[in-house]
Design a protein around this motif. Structure first.
Motif, PDB file in Angstrom:
ATOM      1  N   ARG A  41      34.102  39.402  48.908  1.00  0.00           N
ATOM      2  CA  ARG A  41      33.108  39.289  50.188  1.00  0.00           C
ATOM      3  C   ARG A  41      32.108  40.358  50.356  1.00  0.00           C
ATOM      4  NH1 ARG A  41      38.367  37.992  52.349  1.00  0.00           N
ATOM      5  NH2 ARG A  41      38.252  40.136  53.448  1.00  0.00           N
ATOM      6  N   PRO A  42      30.948  39.975  50.843  1.00  0.00           N
ATOM      7  CA  PRO A  42      29.930  41.322  50.856  1.00  0.00           C
ATOM      8  C   PRO A  42      30.414  42.574  51.504  1.00  0.00           C
ATOM      9  CG  PRO A  42      29.244  39.021  51.671  1.00  0.00           C
ATOM     10  CD  PRO A  42      30.668  38.946  51.500  1.00  0.00           C
ATOM     11  N   GLU A  43      31.419  42.371  52.533  1.00  0.00           N
ATOM     12  CA  GLU A  43      31.863  44.004  53.158  1.00  0.00           C
ATOM     13  C   GLU A  43      32.564  44.481  52.246  1.00  0.00           C
ATOM     14  OE1 GLU A  43      34.191  40.540  54.957  1.00  0.00           O
ATOM     15  OE2 GLU A  43      32.147  40.570  54.341  1.00  0.00           O
ATOM     16  N   GLU A  44      33.029  44.156  51.267  1.00  0.00           N
ATOM     17  CA  GLU A  44      34.155  44.539  50.477  1.00  0.00           C
ATOM     18  C   GLU A  44      33.436  45.054  49.235  1.00  0.00           C
ATOM     19  OE1 GLU A  44      38.063  41.784  51.075  1.00  0.00           O
ATOM     20  OE2 GLU A  44      36.660  41.226  49.509  1.00  0.00           O
ATOM     21  N   CYS A  45      32.045  44.891  48.985  1.00  0.00           N
ATOM     22  CA  CYS A  45      31.431  45.239  47.768  1.00  0.00           C
ATOM     23  C   CYS A  45      31.495  46.548  47.548  1.00  0.00           C
ATOM     24  CB  CYS A  45      30.110  44.751  47.678  1.00  0.00           C
ATOM     25  SG  CYS A  45      29.903  42.944  47.407  1.00  0.00           S
ATOM     26  N   ALA A  46      31.190  47.590  48.741  1.00  0.00           N
ATOM     27  CA  ALA A  46      31.270  49.045  48.337  1.00  0.00           C
ATOM     28  C   ALA A  46      32.461  49.540  47.985  1.00  0.00           C
ATOM     29  CB  ALA A  46      30.634  49.621  49.681  1.00  0.00           C
ATOM     30  N   GLU A  47      33.529  48.981  48.608  1.00  0.00           N
ATOM     31  CA  GLU A  47      34.775  49.547  48.398  1.00  0.00           C
ATOM     32  C   GLU A  47      35.233  49.041  46.975  1.00  0.00           C
ATOM     33  OE1 GLU A  47      39.349  49.456  49.978  1.00  0.00           O
ATOM     34  OE2 GLU A  47      37.828  48.389  51.104  1.00  0.00           O
ATOM     35  N   GLU A  60      23.316  40.650  47.086  1.00  0.00           N
ATOM     36  CA  GLU A  60      22.618  42.225  47.387  1.00  0.00           C
ATOM     37  C   GLU A  60      23.523  43.243  47.731  1.00  0.00           C
ATOM     38  OE1 GLU A  60      19.586  41.582  50.209  1.00  0.00           O
ATOM     39  OE2 GLU A  60      18.463  39.901  49.329  1.00  0.00           O
ATOM     40  N   ALA A  61      24.430  43.105  48.153  1.00  0.00           N
ATOM     41  CA  ALA A  61      25.540  44.080  48.634  1.00  0.00           C
ATOM     42  C   ALA A  61      25.992  44.734  47.621  1.00  0.00           C
ATOM     43  CB  ALA A  61      26.544  43.707  49.813  1.00  0.00           C
ATOM     44  N   LEU A  62      26.419  44.097  46.441  1.00  0.00           N
ATOM     45  CA  LEU A  62      27.101  44.309  45.384  1.00  0.00           C
ATOM     46  C   LEU A  62      25.906  45.162  44.372  1.00  0.00           C
ATOM     47  CD1 LEU A  62      29.447  44.461  43.308  1.00  0.00           C
ATOM     48  CD2 LEU A  62      28.597  42.403  42.373  1.00  0.00           C
ATOM     49  N   ALA A  63      24.814  44.684  44.584  1.00  0.00           N
ATOM     50  CA  ALA A  63      23.748  45.415  43.686  1.00  0.00           C
ATOM     51  C   ALA A  63      23.554  46.785  44.289  1.00  0.00           C
ATOM     52  CB  ALA A  63      22.708  44.367  43.468  1.00  0.00           C
ATOM     53  N   ALA A  64      23.517  46.717  45.718  1.00  0.00           N
ATOM     54  CA  ALA A  64      23.064  48.059  46.471  1.00  0.00           C
ATOM     55  C   ALA A  64      24.129  49.023  46.164  1.00  0.00           C
ATOM     56  CB  ALA A  64      22.939  47.745  47.632  1.00  0.00           C
ATOM     57  N   ALA A  65      25.444  48.573  46.145  1.00  0.00           N
ATOM     58  CA  ALA A  65      26.642  49.543  46.002  1.00  0.00           C
ATOM     59  C   ALA A  65      26.681  49.962  44.613  1.00  0.00           C
ATOM     60  CB  ALA A  65      27.940  48.858  46.462  1.00  0.00           C
ATOM     61  N   SER A 124      38.394  39.658  35.194  1.00  0.00           N
ATOM     62  CA  SER A 124      39.457  39.692  36.486  1.00  0.00           C
ATOM     63  C   SER A 124      38.575  39.189  37.513  1.00  0.00           C
ATOM     64  CB  SER A 124      39.991  41.117  36.859  1.00  0.00           C
ATOM     65  OG  SER A 124      40.718  41.064  37.809  1.00  0.00           O
ATOM     66  N   GLU A 125      39.212  38.592  38.459  1.00  0.00           N
ATOM     67  CA  GLU A 125      38.839  38.003  39.630  1.00  0.00           C
ATOM     68  C   GLU A 125      39.348  38.649  41.178  1.00  0.00           C
ATOM     69  OE1 GLU A 125      36.012  36.362  40.100  1.00  0.00           O
ATOM     70  OE2 GLU A 125      35.609  35.681  38.073  1.00  0.00           O
ATOM     71  N   LEU A 126      40.216  39.773  40.644  1.00  0.00           N
ATOM     72  CA  LEU A 126      40.922  40.234  41.693  1.00  0.00           C
ATOM     73  C   LEU A 126      39.732  41.222  42.338  1.00  0.00           C
ATOM     74  CD1 LEU A 126      44.159  41.416  39.717  1.00  0.00           C
ATOM     75  CD2 LEU A 126      44.082  39.635  41.497  1.00  0.00           C
ATOM     76  N   THR A 127      40.230  41.515  43.593  1.00  0.00           N
ATOM     77  CA  THR A 127      39.486  42.612  44.525  1.00  0.00           C
ATOM     78  C   THR A 127      39.955  44.126  44.190  1.00  0.00           C
ATOM     79  OG1 THR A 127      40.887  42.467  46.352  1.00  0.00           O
ATOM     80  CG2 THR A 127      38.872  41.009  46.540  1.00  0.00           C
ATOM     81  N   ASP A 128      40.837  44.155  43.444  1.00  0.00           N
ATOM     82  CA  ASP A 128      41.276  45.370  43.077  1.00  0.00           C
ATOM     83  C   ASP A 128      42.074  45.373  41.673  1.00  0.00           C
ATOM     84  OD1 ASP A 128      42.024  48.214  42.607  1.00  0.00           O
ATOM     85  OD2 ASP A 128      43.632  48.049  44.009  1.00  0.00           O
ATOM     86  N   PRO A 129      41.223  45.272  40.569  1.00  0.00           N
ATOM     87  CA  PRO A 129      41.547  45.253  39.137  1.00  0.00           C
ATOM     88  C   PRO A 129      41.983  46.407  38.629  1.00  0.00           C
ATOM     89  CG  PRO A 129      39.243  45.168  39.053  1.00  0.00           C
ATOM     90  CD  PRO A 129      39.573  45.281  40.750  1.00  0.00           C
ATOM     91  N   THR A 130      41.698  47.496  39.174  1.00  0.00           N
ATOM     92  CA  THR A 130      42.104  48.921  38.593  1.00  0.00           C
ATOM     93  C   THR A 130      43.538  49.170  38.113  1.00  0.00           C
ATOM     94  OG1 THR A 130      42.481  49.887  41.024  1.00  0.00           O
ATOM     95  CG2 THR A 130      40.214  49.822  39.720  1.00  0.00           C
ATOM     96  N   PRO A 131      44.565  48.642  38.749  1.00  0.00           N
ATOM     97  CA  PRO A 131      45.938  48.745  37.931  1.00  0.00           C
ATOM     98  C   PRO A 131      45.727  48.369  36.574  1.00  0.00           C
ATOM     99  CG  PRO A 131      46.022  48.049  40.167  1.00  0.00           C
ATOM    100  CD  PRO A 131      44.734  47.918  39.830  1.00  0.00           C
ATOM    101  N   PHE A 132      44.791  47.444  36.216  1.00  0.00           N
ATOM    102  CA  PHE A 132      44.966  47.010  34.679  1.00  0.00           C
ATOM    103  C   PHE A 132      43.999  47.443  33.945  1.00  0.00           C
ATOM    104  CE2 PHE A 132      46.330  43.981  37.992  1.00  0.00           C
ATOM    105  CZ  PHE A 132      47.507  43.605  37.631  1.00  0.00           C
ATOM    106  N   LEU A 133      43.332  48.585  34.549  1.00  0.00           N
ATOM    107  CA  LEU A 133      42.131  49.150  33.645  1.00  0.00           C
ATOM    108  C   LEU A 133      42.227  50.792  33.356  1.00  0.00           C
ATOM    109  CD1 LEU A 133      38.980  48.187  36.136  1.00  0.00           C
ATOM    110  CD2 LEU A 133      39.971  47.151  33.845  1.00  0.00           C
ATOM    111  N   ALA A 134      42.142  50.992  32.135  1.00  0.00           N
ATOM    112  CA  ALA A 134      42.176  52.317  31.353  1.00  0.00           C
ATOM    113  C   ALA A 134      41.200  53.152  31.452  1.00  0.00           C
ATOM    114  CB  ALA A 134      42.821  52.272  30.069  1.00  0.00           C
ATOM    115  N   GLY A 135      39.887  52.448  31.673  1.00  0.00           N
ATOM    116  CA  GLY A 135      38.505  53.311  31.450  1.00  0.00           C
ATOM    117  C   GLY A 135      37.797  53.104  30.696  1.00  0.00           C
ATOM    118  N   GLY A 136      36.367  53.089  30.645  1.00  0.00           N
ATOM    119  CA  GLY A 136      35.563  52.829  29.262  1.00  0.00           C
ATOM    120  C   GLY A 136      35.438  51.065  29.092  1.00  0.00           C
ATOM    121  N   GLU A 137      36.193  50.384  29.941  1.00  0.00           N
ATOM    122  CA  GLU A 137      35.890  48.794  30.063  1.00  0.00           C
ATOM    123  C   GLU A 137      34.695  48.270  30.597  1.00  0.00           C
ATOM    124  OE1 GLU A 137      40.198  49.714  30.400  1.00  0.00           O
ATOM    125  OE2 GLU A 137      38.416  50.026  31.572  1.00  0.00           O
ATOM    126  N   LEU A 138      34.134  47.188  30.323  1.00  0.00           N
ATOM    127  CA  LEU A 138      33.215  46.287  30.735  1.00  0.00           C
ATOM    128  C   LEU A 138      33.916  45.248  31.503  1.00  0.00           C
ATOM    129  CD1 LEU A 138      30.258  45.536  31.357  1.00  0.00           C
ATOM    130  CD2 LEU A 138      30.281  44.083  29.236  1.00  0.00           C
TER     131      LEU A 138
END
Length: 485
Positions: free
Chosen positions: A58-64, A90-95, A35-49
């Motif tokens: 965007r960098p400022e969105e990585c933590a959220e 780097e922001a994604l790796a740190a988060a 997924s390339e969505l910034t919020d793919p969680t509606p399509f996830l059940a847990g346990g996925e890679l």
């Protein structure tokens, strides 16, 4: 064993790089999702890679973004480099490091579908291995069920296959088999849950924890043939549950077959007892039925309880002592032939029981008649009545309480309010109509007593010189003097 992030890292064809600690890499992967969505969680059940190139991130969105994935329970995040980003931001790796989310770096030349195929192959291989393991286990359980002591062998085999302890309980929660033997001590911790499942009246199962152990507990059969409890450290896998269910099915079948055999044996006992009562030849009866007969002289007992005769008989057969004792159903009641020393066990139960006098084997018919008469007397008073006690209890024991009291109150109604006359009548009857002894006991002159008896005759309108009248008055006084039930 489940597919883990570590297993994917170990695949040289995928050439993944981990940004996570060793413990986090042990997480199982249930599936791969791209997924390339910034919020793919509606399509996830847990346990996925989750795989992404960060096209819209965007960098400022990585933590959220990482916090949302962590809350959903994804196994890890795979980040493809060389398209939107030349390296993991780097922001994604740190988060990810801060949230404890495993981050896998996917090189540009490795398509995401390669990871999907790798996980799919591993899951398929795992499922196939589980099916093979289940199939082998079912085969071994079936072999165990076919042995001479199939039920016990099944319990032991199940314990070996799952490296667990296993308990088989009867419908009352009593232990039938345990593997290993030391597991028997765990029965007490399951009684409350067994009672709860029994109350559901039908097929039921539950998973509970006892200390650090997980316990799978289920009812065997829709008519509660028993209970199967399996326990070990840690959770049960899906294949483990398949094995447990297979064992439960085989045990249910074995217990049902046992019930059929027990039912047939009860019919044999009923027929054997009928032969005893009717004085028929017992030469063709099975020898082991003869072995259940106690030594002579024996007692015949007729037993009644809250359960129907079949359930009562089944319970007694399970609980009876090891000494010879013959139990059978006869004319809607449970009958027993027992030695005097073993009668005490039966009388300790909360049942209505009539007991005969001692008799020989060829006198069982007379013993049954006596036991029935004694059992009939228990309808009013409950408890245990021996035939020899019937005579000691007098005729009053044979008269229904309400009818006897109504008759007595009616007969003595004219003496109501004349306590002196009533007491004098009772003493005179006690002394068999002899004036001097009765007067002496009352502390009056015999002429005074004669005058009182004359008044009694006048009030009653009946002559006291008639034996029948005296007998009726005596019985009436006895009934009214005993406590009402």
């Amino acid at each position: 064993m489940s597919v883990t992030l570590r297993a994917l890292l170990a695949d040289p064809e995928l050439r993944l790089t981990a940004h996570a600690d060793a413990e986090a890499l042990e997480r199982p992967v249930s599936w791969v999702h791209v997924s390339e969505l910034t919020d793919p969680t509606p399509f996830l059940a847990g346990g996925e890679l989750l795989l992404t190139t960060g096209l819209a991130l965007r960098p400022e969105e990585c933590a959220e973004f990482v916090d949302r994935l962590t809350a959903t329970g994804v196994a890890g995040l795979g980040f493809g480099i060389g398209l939107s980003h030349g390296a993991v931001p780097e922001a994604l790796a740190a988060a990810a490091d801060r949230a404890g989310l495993p981050l896998l770096e996917v090189p540009r030349e490795i398509p995401f579908i390669a990871l999907s195929k790798a996980v799919s192959r591993a899951i398929a291989a795992e499922e196939y291995a589980g099916l093979r393991r289940t199939s082998r286990a079912q085969h071994e359980l079936a072999q165990a069920a076919g042995t001479s002591n199939g039920v016990a062998a099944l319990v032991r085999k199940l314990a070996t296959l799952l490296d667990a302890w296993v308990l088989l309980l009867d419908p009352a929660g009593t232990l039938l088999h345990a593997a290993p033997a030391s597991a028997a001590a765990c029965r007490e911790s399951l009684i409350a849950e067994v009672d709860r499942l029994r109350a559901k009246q039908g097929l039921a199962a539950s998973g509970i924890s006892v200390g650090s152990r997980e316990v799978s507990l289920q009812v065997l059969g829709s008519r509660v043939r028993g209970f199967l409890a399996v326990s070990r450290e840690g959770p049960f896998a899906t294949t483990d549950h398949h094995v447990i269910n297979s064992a439960a099915s085989l045990l249910t079948l074995a217990l049902e077959q046992g019930d059929v055999l027990r039912s047939a044996r009860r019919r044999l006992r009923a027929g054997f007892f009928w032969l005893l009562v009717h004085g028929e030849s017992l030469r063709d009866a099975p020898g082991d039925l003869h072995a259940e007969l106690p030594a002579e002289p024996m007692r015949v007992l007729v037993l009644h309880g809250q359960r129907d005769p079949d359930d009562l008989l089944q319970w007694l057969e399970t609980e009876k002592p090891s000494a010879p004792m013959f139990l059978a159903e006869h004319d809607g009641a449970v009958v027993a032939l027992a030695a005097e020393d073993d009668v005490g066990w039966l009388t300790s139960l909360e049942l209505r029981i009539g007991i005969s006098e001692p008799c020989a084997l060829n006198e069982v018919a007379e013993g049954l008649r006596q036991a029935r008469q004694a059992a009939g007397a228990t309808r009013r008073h409950g408890g245990v009545v021996r035939f020899g006690e019937l005579a000691g209890g007098g005729l009053l024991r044979l008269v229904p309480e309400d009818e006897a009291r109504a008759f007595s109150e009616s007969m003595l109604a004219p003496l109501r309010g004349h306590d002196v006359l009533r007491r004098s009548l009772q003493e005179w009857l006690t002394q068999h109509g002899q004036w001097d002894p009765a007067a002496s006991r009352l502390g009056v002159h015999r002429h005074t007593l004669r005058n009182r008896m004359g008044k009694v005759e006048a009030l009653l309108g009946r002559g006291l010189d008639q034996p029948g009248v005296r007998a009726e008055l005596w019985l009436a006084l006895q009934v009214l003097d005993r406590p009402a039930e």
